[in-house]
Write a protein that holds these residues in place. Structure first.
Motif, PDB file in Angstrom:
ATOM      1  N   LYS A 160       0.783  -1.223  -0.102  1.00 48.46           N
ATOM      2  CA  LYS A 160       0.020   0.101  -0.067  1.00 48.46           C
ATOM      3  C   LYS A 160       0.905   1.286  -0.140  1.00 48.46           C
ATOM      4  O   LYS A 160       0.612   2.244  -0.888  1.00 48.46           O
ATOM      5  CB  LYS A 160      -0.841   0.005   1.144  1.00 48.46           C
ATOM      6  CG  LYS A 160      -2.093   1.240   1.205  1.00 48.46           C
ATOM      7  CD  LYS A 160      -2.659   1.053   2.400  1.00 48.46           C
ATOM      8  CE  LYS A 160      -3.785   2.216   2.414  1.00 48.46           C
ATOM      9  NZ  LYS A 160      -3.313   3.345   2.561  1.00 48.46           N
ATOM     10  N   LEU A 161       1.895   1.301   0.815  1.00 50.54           N
ATOM     11  CA  LEU A 161       2.702   2.278   1.004  1.00 50.54           C
ATOM     12  C   LEU A 161       3.453   2.590  -0.408  1.00 50.54           C
ATOM     13  O   LEU A 161       3.675   3.551  -1.024  1.00 50.54           O
ATOM     14  CB  LEU A 161       3.838   2.143   2.226  1.00 50.54           C
ATOM     15  CG  LEU A 161       4.926   3.448   2.113  1.00 50.54           C
ATOM     16  CD1 LEU A 161       4.308   4.850   2.450  1.00 50.54           C
ATOM     17  CD2 LEU A 161       5.743   2.797   3.402  1.00 50.54           C
ATOM     18  N   GLN A 162       3.861   1.417  -1.180  1.00 50.05           N
ATOM     19  CA  GLN A 162       4.598   1.572  -2.339  1.00 50.05           C
ATOM     20  C   GLN A 162       3.696   2.289  -3.488  1.00 50.05           C
ATOM     21  O   GLN A 162       3.905   3.304  -4.085  1.00 50.05           O
ATOM     22  CB  GLN A 162       5.066   0.238  -2.708  1.00 50.05           C
ATOM     23  CG  GLN A 162       5.753   0.163  -4.026  1.00 50.05           C
ATOM     24  CD  GLN A 162       6.478  -1.108  -4.378  1.00 50.05           C
ATOM     25  OE1 GLN A 162       5.973  -2.247  -3.670  1.00 50.05           O
ATOM     26  NE2 GLN A 162       6.997  -1.276  -5.747  1.00 50.05           N
ATOM     27  N   LYS A 163       2.160   1.634  -3.464  1.00 52.79           N
ATOM     28  CA  LYS A 163       1.344   2.523  -4.328  1.00 52.79           C
ATOM     29  C   LYS A 163       0.986   3.940  -4.149  1.00 52.79           C
ATOM     30  O   LYS A 163       1.080   4.751  -5.302  1.00 52.79           O
ATOM     31  CB  LYS A 163       0.258   1.470  -4.259  1.00 52.79           C
ATOM     32  CG  LYS A 163       0.054   0.200  -4.734  1.00 52.79           C
ATOM     33  CD  LYS A 163      -1.167  -0.491  -4.769  1.00 52.79           C
ATOM     34  CE  LYS A 163      -1.020  -1.878  -5.265  1.00 52.79           C
ATOM     35  NZ  LYS A 163      -2.423  -2.488  -5.223  1.00 52.79           N
TER      36      LYS A 163
ATOM     37  N   LYS B 100       3.978   6.008  -5.371  1.00 52.03           N
ATOM     38  CA  LYS B 100       3.950   5.905  -6.536  1.00 52.03           C
ATOM     39  C   LYS B 100       2.860   7.083  -6.899  1.00 52.03           C
ATOM     40  O   LYS B 100       3.183   8.009  -8.247  1.00 52.03           O
ATOM     41  CB  LYS B 100       3.407   4.775  -7.404  1.00 52.03           C
ATOM     42  CG  LYS B 100       3.596   4.672  -8.827  1.00 52.03           C
ATOM     43  CD  LYS B 100       4.644   4.947  -9.582  1.00 52.03           C
ATOM     44  CE  LYS B 100       4.904   4.533 -11.155  1.00 52.03           C
ATOM     45  NZ  LYS B 100       3.823   5.358 -12.003  1.00 52.03           N
ATOM     46  N   LYS B 101       1.755   7.240  -6.547  1.00 50.03           N
ATOM     47  CA  LYS B 101       0.620   8.176  -6.923  1.00 50.03           C
ATOM     48  C   LYS B 101       1.190   9.723  -6.316  1.00 50.03           C
ATOM     49  O   LYS B 101       0.867  10.523  -7.221  1.00 50.03           O
ATOM     50  CB  LYS B 101      -0.644   7.903  -6.149  1.00 50.03           C
ATOM     51  CG  LYS B 101      -1.241   6.424  -6.484  1.00 50.03           C
ATOM     52  CD  LYS B 101      -2.727   6.617  -5.548  1.00 50.03           C
ATOM     53  CE  LYS B 101      -3.330   5.105  -6.044  1.00 50.03           C
ATOM     54  NZ  LYS B 101      -4.392   4.762  -5.108  1.00 50.03           N
ATOM     55  N   SER B 102       1.712   9.683  -5.418  1.00 51.45           N
ATOM     56  CA  SER B 102       2.375  10.982  -4.991  1.00 51.45           C
ATOM     57  C   SER B 102       3.280  11.661  -5.676  1.00 51.45           C
ATOM     58  O   SER B 102       3.315  12.747  -5.998  1.00 51.45           O
ATOM     59  CB  SER B 102       2.891  10.947  -3.565  1.00 51.45           C
ATOM     60  OG  SER B 102       3.571  12.019  -3.046  1.00 51.45           O
TER      61      SER B 102
ATOM     62  N   VAL C 212      13.499   5.645  -1.545  1.00 56.31           N
ATOM     63  CA  VAL C 212      12.293   5.226  -0.974  1.00 56.31           C
ATOM     64  C   VAL C 212      11.721   3.989  -1.736  1.00 56.31           C
ATOM     65  O   VAL C 212      11.436   2.859  -1.288  1.00 56.31           O
ATOM     66  CB  VAL C 212      11.238   6.359  -0.659  1.00 56.31           C
ATOM     67  CG1 VAL C 212       9.993   5.575  -0.088  1.00 56.31           C
ATOM     68  CG2 VAL C 212      11.859   7.310   0.152  1.00 56.31           C
ATOM     69  N   MET C 213      11.414   4.500  -3.055  1.00 55.38           N
ATOM     70  CA  MET C 213      10.450   3.444  -3.596  1.00 55.38           C
ATOM     71  C   MET C 213      11.172   2.236  -4.006  1.00 55.38           C
ATOM     72  O   MET C 213      10.768   1.017  -4.163  1.00 55.38           O
ATOM     73  CB  MET C 213       9.887   3.998  -4.918  1.00 55.38           C
ATOM     74  CG  MET C 213       8.990   5.194  -4.736  1.00 55.38           C
ATOM     75  SD  MET C 213       8.460   6.036  -6.247  1.00 55.38           S
ATOM     76  CE  MET C 213       7.298   4.836  -6.686  1.00 55.38           C
TER      77      MET C 213
END
Length: 365
Positions: A152-155, A158-160, A219-220
């Motif tokens: 969820k954090l990864q998604k 990416k959106k941010s 981070v990603m």
């Protein structure tokens, strides 16, 4: 599934828990022990339920559809041999045969054994202590939650980053369109302001791109690498579960032979079953011990792993917004005009709009 050594060794076990399933468009069946067993349906309308039960003894069960029992579910545990009397049921309503089960709305476990065309072996004794099983479920549950939160954090990251890039690109597009507007060619002062705005937007886009690249690396990518570990972990848990099922199956066979008469052939089979059980038991205990030791370590390591990434994320945001403060501070100085309040700007716009409406070409008919 318990293998059959010979006719004298046949034991048709009863599932620990069974639930009727009659989904629309699907064959009626039972869910038992975590698996979906679809009952082989071969309706015998000319026979009673007792005869339908007898048709399954020693061969393929012949049962009417489960829905005709009028029983949406049955839950009754235990493992044991079927007696012919239990299968036949009693004509006067006694016993636990198919007739009584159909009338009471429940399908007895002895009767259900006649409907399942294979053996299900479960040991009588608890081979894994409940405390150990609870510890395992707790630790694995924490890791499953961690996997879900990491994805969820990864998604969200990416959106941010995508939204940040889209925002700065849109700002550059607006400033570029203003520069190409004929209005700027006619007003030198306004052209100067728009040029300063365009320069500020391009600087912002450059710093934003740099920030996104930094977040991507610090981070990603670590999030993605961390998520790649979970499939291996889940596979180790799956292998442990497979080993546990094999352990239970062989333990049930040992218990079956232990209950038999102590004859020569029976003792030989008991010895052979124990020999087969020993390596399987050792394999399960090794897998179980390894997971119980390493799952808490893996869960605790998440803090040391993610802390540098989150610190890098905060630093990247601080640097970016510090640069934005400088850029827009310079832009404010170049514009030179004191900022208007919202009320002042609204009154000014209304005054200009009133002048436009006073023109004859836009007057209402």
């Amino acid at each position: 599934m318990t293998s059959v050594e010979g006719e004298d060794d046949k034991q048709e076990a009863v599932p620990e828990a069974c639930t009727y399933r009659g989904d629309s468009g699907r064959r009626p069946g039972f869910v038992t022990g975590g698996f979906n067993y679809t009952v082989g349906l071969e309706t015998v309308p000319e026979l009673g339920w007792a005869e339908a039960g007898r048709a399954g003894v020693g061969g393929r069960p012949r049962a009417a559809p489960c829905a005709e029992l009028g029983a949406p579910s049955c839950r009754q545990g235990g493992v044991g041999r079927r007696s012919s009397a239990a299968l036949r049921g009693s004509e006067d309503g006694g016993g636990s045969g198919l007739r009584r089960s159909a009338g009471s709305g429940l399908l007895g476990c002895e009767a259900l054994a006649a409907l399942i065309p294979f053996k299900i072996g479960q040991p009588k004794k608890q081979i894994v202590p409940k405390t150990v099983e609870r510890d395992f479920e707790r630790e694995y549950g924490k890791l499953q939650q961690l996997e879900e939160q990491t994805k969820k954090l990864q998604k969200d990251m990416k959106k941010s980053t995508d939204a940040d890039l889209a925002m700065s690109k849109a700002a550059v597009k607006i400033s570029s369109d203003l520069l190409s507007n004929p209005l700027c060619e006619q007003d030198a002062a306004f052209l100067e302001v728009v040029t300063a705005f365009d320069t500020a937007m391009r600087r912002m886009d450059s710093f934003n791109q740099e920030k996104v690249n930094q977040i991507q690396k610090t981070v990603m990518e670590p999030l993605k690498k961390f998520s790649s570990v979970f499939p291996s972990l889940n596979m180790a848990v799956k292998r442990r579960e497979q080993s546990l099922q094999e352990y239970r199956r062989l333990q049930a066979r040992v218990e079956k032979y232990e209950e038999k008469e102590r004859s020569g052939p029976a003792m030989a089979k008991l010895h052979q079953a124990r020999e087969e059980l020993r390596p399987v038991k050792e394999d399960f205990e090794a897998k179980n011990r390894q997971l119980l030791e390493e799952m808490p370590k893996f869960y605790s390591s998440r803090i040391d792993y993610f802390k540098p990434s989150f610190e890098a994320l905060l630093r990247a945001q601080v640097v970016f917004y510090s640069e934005m403060s400088t850029i827009f501070g310079d832009l404010t100085a170049q514009i030179g005009r004191p900022a208007l309040s919202d009320e002042q700007r609204e009154r000014e716009n209304e005054g200009r709009l009133g002048e436009l409406r006073a023109l004859s070409i836009v007057a209402d008919d």
